[in-house]
Design a protein around this motif. Structure first.
Motif, PDB file in Angstrom:
ATOM      1  N   UNK A 114       5.572   4.428  -2.090  1.00  0.00           N
ATOM      2  CA  UNK A 114       6.538   4.146  -0.708  1.00  0.00           C
ATOM      3  C   UNK A 114       5.542   3.161   0.065  1.00  0.00           C
ATOM      4  N   UNK A 115       6.273   2.092   0.928  1.00  0.00           N
ATOM      5  CA  UNK A 115       5.451   1.360   1.810  1.00  0.00           C
ATOM      6  C   UNK A 115       4.748   1.768   2.963  1.00  0.00           C
ATOM      7  N   UNK A 116       5.306   3.265   3.259  1.00  0.00           N
ATOM      8  CA  UNK A 116       4.590   3.648   4.379  1.00  0.00           C
ATOM      9  C   UNK A 116       3.488   4.534   4.023  1.00  0.00           C
ATOM     10  N   UNK A 117       3.525   4.997   2.600  1.00  0.00           N
ATOM     11  CA  UNK A 117       2.534   5.510   2.190  1.00  0.00           C
ATOM     12  C   UNK A 117       1.164   4.759   1.938  1.00  0.00           C
ATOM     13  N   UNK A 118       1.559   3.438   1.227  1.00  0.00           N
ATOM     14  CA  UNK A 118       0.585   2.313   1.148  1.00  0.00           C
ATOM     15  C   UNK A 118       0.104   2.088   2.436  1.00  0.00           C
ATOM     16  N   UNK A 119       0.624   1.838   3.402  1.00  0.00           N
ATOM     17  CA  UNK A 119       0.323   1.598   4.684  1.00  0.00           C
ATOM     18  C   UNK A 119      -0.871   2.618   5.282  1.00  0.00           C
ATOM     19  N   UNK A 120      -0.063   3.731   4.994  1.00  0.00           N
ATOM     20  CA  UNK A 120      -1.024   4.826   5.819  1.00  0.00           C
ATOM     21  C   UNK A 120      -2.365   5.120   5.054  1.00  0.00           C
ATOM     22  N   UNK A 121      -2.288   4.976   3.601  1.00  0.00           N
ATOM     23  CA  UNK A 121      -3.627   5.093   2.913  1.00  0.00           C
ATOM     24  C   UNK A 121      -4.459   3.859   3.244  1.00  0.00           C
ATOM     25  N   UNK A 122      -4.070   2.876   3.422  1.00  0.00           N
ATOM     26  CA  UNK A 122      -4.678   1.630   3.714  1.00  0.00           C
ATOM     27  C   UNK A 122      -5.380   1.759   5.140  1.00  0.00           C
ATOM     28  N   UNK A 123      -4.686   2.098   6.058  1.00  0.00           N
ATOM     29  CA  UNK A 123      -5.222   2.426   7.312  1.00  0.00           C
ATOM     30  C   UNK A 123      -6.272   3.442   7.386  1.00  0.00           C
ATOM     31  N   UNK A 124      -5.968   4.756   6.563  1.00  0.00           N
ATOM     32  CA  UNK A 124      -7.273   5.642   6.322  1.00  0.00           C
ATOM     33  C   UNK A 124      -8.514   5.393   5.619  1.00  0.00           C
ATOM     34  N   UNK A 125      -8.197   4.337   4.941  1.00  0.00           N
ATOM     35  CA  UNK A 125      -9.332   3.898   3.766  1.00  0.00           C
ATOM     36  C   UNK A 125      -9.358   4.413   2.506  1.00  0.00           C
ATOM     37  N   UNK A 126      -8.231   5.423   2.170  1.00  0.00           N
ATOM     38  CA  UNK A 126      -8.228   6.062   0.917  1.00  0.00           C
ATOM     39  C   UNK A 126      -7.847   5.012  -0.179  1.00  0.00           C
ATOM     40  N   UNK A 127      -6.994   3.879   0.345  1.00  0.00           N
ATOM     41  CA  UNK A 127      -7.049   2.585  -0.474  1.00  0.00           C
ATOM     42  C   UNK A 127      -7.610   1.544   0.236  1.00  0.00           C
ATOM     43  N   UNK A 128      -8.481   0.724  -0.616  1.00  0.00           N
ATOM     44  CA  UNK A 128      -9.404  -0.166  -0.008  1.00  0.00           C
ATOM     45  C   UNK A 128      -9.154  -1.518  -0.510  1.00  0.00           C
ATOM     46  N   UNK A 129      -8.557  -2.720   0.059  1.00  0.00           N
ATOM     47  CA  UNK A 129      -8.564  -4.032  -0.529  1.00  0.00           C
ATOM     48  C   UNK A 129      -9.445  -4.849  -0.164  1.00  0.00           C
TER      49      UNK A 129
END
Length: 234
Positions: A114-129
């Motif tokens: 879900x978009x909100x989960x992607x955004x949250x994980x990007x913000x926390x650094x759990x997902x990094x691009x």
């Protein structure tokens, strides 16, 4: 190990990648071999033309591993070849400057979560691009690390990236040697890695062909036509 030589047929249930938005199964035999390789090996090279699902499946594997608690982070990277040394002169902040080169990775993520989960994980650094240059000097532990468009790395960049592998991590390196955007005379780091690492145990190489293209049917015909044209010129 040359996984592309495997001819086993796997049950779909063994190869299902489970994400929040969908369960993903292989659509071709080679896709099945690729998923199996990612399940079994800490380093996997996915080689072949566009449209074969390399990036999509790699991101799906990373998301599934994170949701299962097997890794803490997902790190997605690709070389920003077109930007060269000019990123600093582009308008906007770092994200604004590099996003055009990384957009396909974002697109794959939003297909899985879900978009909100992607955004949250990007913000926390759990997902990094991030572009490949930002991997230098780091040790990437407890992560799934994906290098996309690997044909556009230099040999030095590729060595730098591969030696970032840390404890509890997996690396997936995808590329198409027919689509290199490097300056004339510069050897692709992907080609160099294939030649240097081909006999290293526990590294898997999976080769896709035009038969594995899962985009619009015309894409497969286009890929085949270009391959035939190249052979005719040789």
């Amino acid at each position: 190990m040359k996984v592309e030589e495997q001819k086993e047929v796997y049950a779909a249930s063994e190869l299902t990648l489970k994400t929040k938005k969908r369960h993903i199964n292989p659509r071709t035999e080679t896709q099945g071999v690729f998923i199996d390789a990612m399940n079994k090996h800490e380093m996997v090279f996915g080689l072949g033309p566009a449209g074969t699902g390399k990036t999509f499946l790699a991101v799906a594997k990373a998301v599934a591993a994170m949701l299962e608690g097997k890794v803490d982070r997902i790190i997605l990277t690709r070389p920003a070849v077109e930007a060269g040394e000019n990123l600093g002169f582009l308008p906007g902040n770092l994200k604004d400057k590099i996003d055009p080169y990384l957009r396909p990775l974002y697109d794959a993520l939003y297909e899985m979560l879900p978009a909100d989960m992607v955004d949250k994980k990007l913000e926390s650094g759990e997902i990094e691009i991030a572009p490949l240059a930002y991997m230098r000097g780091r040790t990437l532990s407890h992560s799934v690390v994906i290098l996309d468009e690997a044909q556009n790395t230099t040999a030095m960049q590729m060595k730098m990236f591969l030696t970032r592998l840390g404890e509890g991590s997996r690396m997936i390196i995808n590329g198409d040697l027919t689509q290199t955007d490097l300056p004339r005379g510069v050897k692709s780091g992907l080609l160099d890695a294939i030649q240097v690492l081909k006999n290293v145990k526990d590294i898997a190489f999976v080769t896709f062909s035009e038969k594995d293209v899962v985009r619009h049917g015309l894409v497969s015909k286009i890929v085949k036509a270009y391959e035939q044209s190249k052979k005719a010129e040789e």
